[in-house]
Each structure stands twice: as structure tokens, then as C-alpha cells.
Motif scaffolding. Structure first.
Motif, mmCIF file in Angstrom:
data_model
loop_
_atom_site.group_PDB
_atom_site.id
_atom_site.type_symbol
_atom_site.label_atom_id
_atom_site.label_comp_id
_atom_site.label_asym_id
_atom_site.label_seq_id
_atom_site.Cartn_x
_atom_site.Cartn_y
_atom_site.Cartn_z
ATOM 1 N N GLU A 69 19.934 -16.619 15.244
ATOM 2 C CA GLU A 69 19.896 -15.282 14.635
ATOM 3 C C GLU A 69 21.292 -14.705 14.476
ATOM 4 O O GLU A 69 21.584 -14.036 13.498
ATOM 5 N N ASN B 41 22.832 -16.190 11.472
ATOM 6 C CA ASN B 41 22.207 -15.610 10.288
ATOM 7 C C ASN B 41 22.770 -14.209 10.028
ATOM 8 O O ASN B 41 23.104 -13.863 8.899
ATOM 9 N N ASN B 42 22.907 -13.437 11.100
ATOM 10 C CA ASN B 42 23.410 -12.065 10.935
ATOM 11 C C ASN B 42 24.834 -12.015 10.405
ATOM 12 O O ASN B 42 25.206 -11.047 9.752
ATOM 13 N N ALA C 209 14.915 -14.764 9.405
ATOM 14 C CA ALA C 209 15.454 -15.668 10.442
ATOM 15 C C ALA C 209 14.810 -15.456 11.803
ATOM 16 O O ALA C 209 14.680 -16.397 12.585
ATOM 17 N N HIS C 210 14.397 -14.217 12.071
ATOM 18 C CA HIS C 210 13.790 -13.937 13.385
ATOM 19 C C HIS C 210 12.570 -14.824 13.639
ATOM 20 O O HIS C 210 12.231 -15.116 14.778
ATOM 21 N N SER D 254 13.866 -17.846 15.438
ATOM 22 C CA SER D 254 14.945 -17.575 16.398
ATOM 23 C C SER D 254 14.674 -18.291 17.717
ATOM 24 O O SER D 254 13.556 -18.738 17.982
#
Ligand code: SF4
Ligand code: SF4
Ligand code: SF4
Lengths: 147, 600
Positions: B256, B259-260, B277-278, B281
Motif C-alpha cells: 500500500e 501504491n500511495n 490497492a487496499h 494489501s
């Protein structure tokens, strides 16, 4: 007067740190085999681990089997093996019903002496030292073993 | 202690090497000096390949060695739990290494070896079993074609003589079919993953290697300092926060976060961020699919996360369940890269790749390319045999099977590397290949340049992906200096052989203390030189077997990435690649001359 128990072996990750510690500290060896406790996978590591170590029998069959009287019974539970009296016949190894006794590359028997050192290094708290209460005692008292 | 064991200790300074020749069925034991220079692991592999490797012959020449080496600290200290495997790679026909754990390292240690070298080619598929006082080459033709999990079960029964600690290294159909994406599976949940080590075993008709690890070794003569050092290191491991980090979510905790910061490759790197994405995760896997943890032998951290999938297979309540180890990289390659957002599907893909003996990263990235190539109509179902489409797990499950056994010409080429297929069909501009199929870090220019040229084309060659998450500035010299500097301690760790997760614990000073406590005084005093020599020896072998940094191209897709730093700067990326390439050349050719005539 405590003895070693793998009370939470279901948490075991198979790191062998307990065996390596016993070998290093108690037996002066680098080994995952010559140790009071041995960890093995019960049929491939997808099925979990078993710990093999001395159960501190109330009437140690190993001691009875020794032809030279090298094995004495500890009050606290478990046994001591006197190397100077041992003739390396492996009788005790064969006698122990749970295969708790292993041997060095030279054939000397090795068994857990219930010193508790290994419990300090297990990362998942699988091992602990507990009061030696055999299931026979519990049975005699009409209780449950809790195991 | 037996005579042999004492002999082993007295001979500290010498490596003890077993070479097995599968052609003749004979083995030899050799003592090789120079432990103070070559150290072990990576350094020892380079020494042994220099002696036994056929630099000008192809990777599958029967006499090419397949080498497994451990180091001076293996088994003696926590997290010294890895084995270095070295070979000429089917992927690029150059010298390379792949690292793995499980029980392999301690098993070699307790078999009394610093390295195992396998040469020759068996006439029929076979299984090699070695112990401290045994060696057997068994017929294993009936295991050929069998998957990794099932063959592991049978091998356990074939080699009874064991106390349950042995290591079983084996290949699946991918290795048998000489795929350049074939891994060697180590004890079910670990792998010598990348660059096709599995095919090298396949080419030797070697289905499996069982390492019994059935002897014990003496302590250093001065026991006290060693015991003390062990305790200190053990405490370091506890206080470093590693236990928590790798116990908790494990490597997928990164997903995650990456992704962030727009650095997680999605759908063949058409995006570096996805709002969902979560769903995949580390937390999501841990809450719903984590069964338990496992450790490589000798490692108290136990970072291996074993997941499970339980599936109903009839209308009434009949279930089966499967277990598989998951990590960040396979989740990226068989998850986000394929646009898959259901953990169950990702776990099933990981399990399938494992069974087939395919490297999960390479396979996932290759199939991501095939999917985009299909979308762009460069290839059709005639090639892929399946309607590949991002997010649809069922076809990928089948496609992995085709890739492993090279069902047709398309899959045969793809299994040799995405660019090999792209050369034939087109679509090279969107192949996510940085020297080999990319690892899961779209962090920007530095990582792209670093993986492209890194010694193993691995995200672990240097900490570029992590440096880049903290440095947005474009400082060419600083960046290249970082890559060069960061490679050195890794060369040392890979020669001890430590798990790279312990790199914060095993500083150079710590390594020196550990070595000293075992009596390696000269080595402890000369670690800088050892690291530099090992690095040079490894790179020299790469160049000698055909490496040329200028020949490696970075596909266009990487120039179109937007990471947290903004759009990739084409000029900066090319400059980085050029100067890092030059710096690597300088390591080997002092006058900075380009290598003369590369071999292919
Ligand atoms: S060694 Fe075996 S027989 Fe002897 S006391 Fe322990 S468990 Fe019982
Ligand atoms: S209690 Fe002592 S003797 Fe028994 S296994 Fe643990 S360290 Fe070894
Ligand atoms: S130290 Fe604990 S987790 Fe590790 S093998 Fe022993 S019992 Fe299992």
C-alpha cells in the motif's frame, strides 16, 4: 523444580534456534541434532512441527535399560547420563518410548537435562519450564492433565 | 570430536568443497585455500566458477557447474541462513547468482561442506542425496514431469535416512523444460528464484538434491567470545524492530505504501497507482489468508508468511485447502501487474507457479506483457491459446501451465524472456524488462537504471528502490556513488551468507566481531578489501561471459511512468544508466576501456 515442556509447539516456526542454543550452550557443539530438544517437521513443513525432548517420565525406562547404571534419575524430573560410566551401547536410546535420546557423532547419548536455557531463545514462546507433574500424579489425584 | 571434524577445524582457512559429476556418478572432495580472500557464499562461488566454469560454452553445456555455497558464519549466528547458487544463466548466457534459504544453508553446514558443485549430465532423470557420510545418485525418472509439491512428498519417502532436518531442493516442469524462468524450490516455501537456476538442474537431468545435514561441528576453540557474541547479535535482532516488521505483515506491508507514492506497477505498468490497492494489501492478506509463519533454519525472525485458500468444490460442503507462501514480490507480479485484486486468486496463482517450478516474478511480468500485446492485437489467441485479460485469474492459471511446459512456439519464446518473444512478435516497447523481468518498484529513474545493470538484475543488488523513495533530487554523481557504495556491504553479507533482511544488524563492524569470535582474524581485519575483491571477481565473470552494460536497453514503457517524483525524466534515466554502466566497467577494467568483443 521445573522441567521443559513445549507447551505451545503449535506456534513453532521451525527456526531450530532452540536446538542450536542447547547444542551451543549445553553440549559445546554447532548442531541442530545433538541437542536436548529436536524440531522436525511432521511430514514436510506444510504440516507443522514436532518437538522431541525428554518428557521426564516418573519411572524413566531409559534408566532401567542402562546396563552400567550410567543413568540416574533427577529428583526434579528427567535423568542425568554420566559419560564416564556410559559404554555407548545405545540401550537407552532404544528404550525411550518417545525417542527423546539422541547421540553424538561418537555414539554418546544426549538427553535434555531440563536446564531451561533454550526457553530464553524461542522467538514464539513455544517452550517453557513448568512444575514437574506427571499425568500419573494427576491421575492419582483424580484430576485432568490439561494437555 | 572425530578425527575428521577436528581436521576440519584445524584447517580453518580452507574451504571444503564437494564436486559431484553426474556423468560419471563419482564425487570428489577438495580442500581449497583462500578462505580469507574468497570468504564464502558469493565470493566462493566466483572462485569456484572461475576454476570450473566454461566461460565460452553455453549455459547448458554438460560440464557447466551448478554451485551452492555457504559462508563462514552460516549456522553460527542468527539469520546466517542463506545459500548462494551460482551458474551460467539460461536467461542471458552469463554468469549469475540466485539466493535461497529454507534449510539449505544449515543442511550444507551440517553435511560438512562449504560448497557443493554439480557437474555433468545424468543419463536419466536422477536425484542426488548427500550427507556427512553418504552419497547416492538415485534413479528418479518417475518424478520427471511431476510438480514441485508432489515430488517433494515422494522424495521424503525415497530418502528415509534422515532426522527430519534435511533440505530438499527440487525443480518442477518448468525446469525440466529448460525455461529461463524456472526456479529451484527449496523446502517448499523458499526459492532460488531468478534467472533460471531450475533449468540448469533440468539440463543436468537432476530433479532434486537432498542435503541431509546429519553431522555436528565443534565450537571454536575459544568458546566464550563466540557465545557472548551470539547473545549480543540475538539481542540486536530483537531490538532492531525486525522481529516486529517481519512478524507482522511481512514484506507485503510495502504494497500500500508503494501504491500511495505511485510506485506500484499495475497492469503491465500502464499505471503506478490504483485506488483499490487496499484490497491486496499486507493487512488484507494477513486478516483473511495468513495461516502461520515459518523460518529459514537458524533464523528467529521467521518472515515466511504461509497463506491458505479453502475452496468448496461440490455443492454440498466439500472443501479442499491449499497452502502457499506469499511475499510482496509475488503479490505484485501475479496480482497488481495482472490487474488482479482478489487475494484468493493471487494466492492460487502463486501456488500454481510454485507447483510448476516457475519464478513468480518473471512469470507474472511476462504474462502481463502478453496481455497487453493481446489487447493491442500484436498477438492473438492463436499464440496465447487463452483469452488473456487483466483482472481475469482463470486464464492466467492456465497460462502459467503453458508457460512452464512451453506448449507452443509463443510460450517457448516467452519462457526464454519477454524480450525474446517481443523480438519475434513486436511489442518490445512495453516489455517490463530491466535486465530481466522487473521487480515491483516503479520508484523512478534510479531503480530502473539500477535493476537494468545490477549484478543479478535484482532489487536486492542495491538499495536503489529504497534510496529513491527518499531522494527526489536529480544528483547524478550522488546517485551513482550510492549504487556503488551500497553494493559493497551486500557483497559481504552475501558471502557470510546472511539474509539481507538482517543488513541493519550486521554492520561491517558486527561482521568483523562475529568473524573474530570464530577465529577468522585475518578476514575480520580485512573486510573492506575482501568486499572489493569479491565484487570485482563477480563482475569480471559477468564481463567474461558476455555482459555489456551498453547493450542493455530500457524499454520505452519505463520512460512513460509517473512516480511520486513526477514523470520519469528520460534524459536523467539515460544519463544514470550510462554513468552507472561506466562505473561498473571501471570496477573491472581499470583504464575504463570497454570490454573487448563480448561473447554471446
Ligand atoms: S529419556 Fe525418554 S525414557 Fe528417559 S525419562 Fe526422558 S522420556 Fe522418559
Ligand atoms: S532445557 Fe536445557 S538441556 Fe533441555 S533442551 Fe533446553 S537447553 Fe537443552
Ligand atoms: S525455538 Fe521455538 S519456534 Fe524455533 S524451532 Fe524451537 S520451538 Fe520452534
Amino acid at each position: 523444580m521445573k522441567i521443559l515442556k513445549a507447551t505451545r509447539i503449535e506456534r513453532c516456526i521451525g527456526c531450530h534456534v532452540c536446538s542450536l542454543s542447547c547444542a551451543r550452550l549445553v553440549h559445546g557443539l554447532l548442531s541442530w541434532q545433538v541437542s536436548g530438544i529436536r524440531i522436525k517437521s511432521s511430514g514436510g513443513i506444510s504440516t507443522g512441527f514436532e518437538a522431541t525432548y525428554c518428557l521426564a517420565c516418573k519411572e524413566p525406562i531409559c534408566a532401567r535399560s542402562c546396563p552400567t547404571g550410567a543413568i540416574s534419575i533427577r529428583k526434579a524430573g528427567g535423568v542425568r547420563i554420566r559419560k564416564d560410566l556410559c559404554i555407548r551401547c545405545s540401550s537407552c536410546i532404544e528404550a525411550c518410548p518417545v525417542n527423546a535420546i539422541t547421540k553424538t557423532d561418537h555414539g554418546f547419548p544426549v538427553v535434555c537435562i531440563h536446564c531451561g536455557l533454550c526457553t530464553n531463545f524461542c522467538p514464539h514462546g513455544c517452550l517453557e519450564m513448568i512444575e514437574a507433574v506427571s499425568s500419573q500424579d494427576v491421575h492419582d489425584q483424580g484430576g485432568q492433565t490439561g494437555e | 570430536m572425530s578425527m575428521i571434524k577436528e581436521d576440519r577445524q584445524v584447517n580453518k582457512g580452507n574451504f571444503r568443497i564437494m564436486t559431484v559429476d553426474l556423468s560419471s556418478g563419482k564425487a570428489s572432495i577438495e580442500k581449497i585455500a583462500d578462505q580469507d580472500k574468497a570468504v564464502g557464499g558469493s565470493g566462493l562461488c566466483a572462485l569456484l566458477f572461475e576454476k570450473a566454469g566454461l566461460k565460452d560454452e553455453p549455459w547448458n553445456h554438460p560440464e557447466q557447474p551448478l554451485i551452492f555455497a555457504i559462508g563462514p558464519l552460516t549456522g553460527y549466528f542468527p539469520l546466517m541462513s542463506k545459500t548462494v547458487c551460482a551458474f551460467k544463466s539460461p536467461y542471458h548466457n552469463q554468469y549469475t547468482e540466485s539466493h535461497g534459504g529454507g534449510r539449505s544453508a544449515l543442511s550444507l553446514r551440517f553435511t560438512g561442506l562449504d560448497a557443493l558443485v554439480i557437474k555433468g549430465r545424468a543419463k536419466r532423470p536422477c536425484l542426488l542425496s548427500i550427507g556427512s557420510n553418504s552419497l547416492e545418485i538415485k534413479d528418479a525418472h518417475f518424478l520427471w514431469g511431476m510438480d514441485v509439491i508432489y515430488s517433494g512428498r515422494i522424495i521424503r519417502h525415497m530418502v528415509e535416512k534422515s532426522h527430519g532436518h534435511r533440505s530438499i531442493l527440487r525443480i518442477g516442469p518448468a525446469g525440466e523444460n529448460l525455461s529461463a524462468m524456472a526456479c529451484i524450490n527449496a523446502d517448499t516455501y523458499r526459492h532460488f528464484g531468478r534467472l533460471g537456476a531450475g533449468a540448469v538442474m533440468g539440463a543436468k537431468n537432476l530433479k532434486a538434491i537432498v542435503i541431509l545435514g546429519d553431522s555436528s561441528l565443534p565450537m571454536p576453540q575459544e568458546n566464550k567470545p563466540y557465545r557472548k557474541m551470539w547473545k549480543e547479535v540475538f539481542q540486536d535482532v530483537h531490538s532492531s524492530g525486525m522481529m516486529h516488521k517481519y512478524h507482522d505483515l511481512g514484506t507485503p506491508a510495502n504494497l500500500e505504501r508503494l501504491n500511495n507514492i505511485k510506485s506500484l506497477p499495475w497492469r503491465n505498468l500502464q499505471a503506478s497507482y490504483d485506488p483499490d490497492a487496499h484490497m491486496i494489501s499486507g493487512q488484507s492478506f494477513a486478516t483473511r489468508h495468513l495461516l502461520r509463519n515459518l523460518a529459514c533454519s537458524g533464523c528467529p525472525v521467521g518472515c515466511i508468511h504461509v497463506g491458505f485458500v479453502r475452496e468448496k468444490f461440490t455443492k454440498d460442503s466439500r472443501y479442499y485447502y491449499q497452502q502457499m507462501a506469499y511475499d510482496y514480490e509475488p503479490i505484485f507480479a501475479l496480482g497488481s501487474m495482472l490487474g488482479i485484486k482478489e487475494p484468493v486468486t493471487i494466492l492460487k496463482l502463486i501456488e500454481k507457479a510454485d507447483r510448476l517450478g516457475l519464478d513468480a516474478i518473471s512469470a507474472g511480468v511476462a504474462l502481463a506483457w502478453a496481455t497487453e500485446a493481446m489487447e493491442k492485437a500484436i498477438i492473438t489467441q492463436k499464440e496465447t491459446l487463452l483469452p488473456l485479460s487483466f483482472g481475469h485469474g482463470a486464464s492466467y492459471l492456465e497460462a502459467l501451465g503453458h508457460l512452464a511446459v512451453a506448449s507452443n512456439e509463443f510460450y517457448r519464446l516467452l519462457a526464454q524472456g519477454t524480450l525474446k518473444a517481443a523480438n519475434r512478435y513486436g511489442g518490445g516497447e512495453f516489455a517490463c524488462v530491466l535486465g530481466q523481468e522487473m521487480a515491483g518498484y516503479a520508484t523512478g529513474e534510479l531503480f530502473f537504471a539500477a535493476q537494468s545493470l545490477g549484478f543479478r538484475h535484482s532489487h536486492l543488488d542495491t538499495g536503489a528502490y529504497s534510496y529513491e523513495q527518499k531522494h527526489a533530487e536529480q544528483d547524478l554523481k550522488k546517485a551513482v556513488d550510492f549504487l556503488l557504495e551500497d553494493e559493497l556491504p551486500r557483497c559481504l553479507l552475501n558471502s557470510m551468507v546472511a539474509c539481507l533482511f538482517s543488513r541493519k544488524v550486521y554492520t561491517k563492524e558486527r561482521l568483523a566481531q562475529c568473524l573474530e569470535s570464530l577465529g577468522y582474524l585475518d578476514l575480520a581485519a580485512n573486510l573492506d578489501k575482501a568486499a572489493a575483491d569479491i565484487r570485482r571477481a563477480r563482475w569480471k565473470l559477468r564481463f567474461d561471459t558476455g555482459f555489456d552494460p551498453d547493450e542493455i536497453e530500457i524499454p520505452k514503457r519505463f520512460f512513460k511512468v509517473t512516480s511520486w517524483k513526477g514523470p520519469v525524466d528520460r534524459k536523467f534515466l539515460l544519463e544514470l544508466k550510462r554513468s552507472y554502466g561506466q562505473a561498473i566497467k571501471n570496477l573491472v577494467f581499470k583504464q575504463a576501456n570497454p570490454p573487448q568483443g563480448t561473447r554471446k
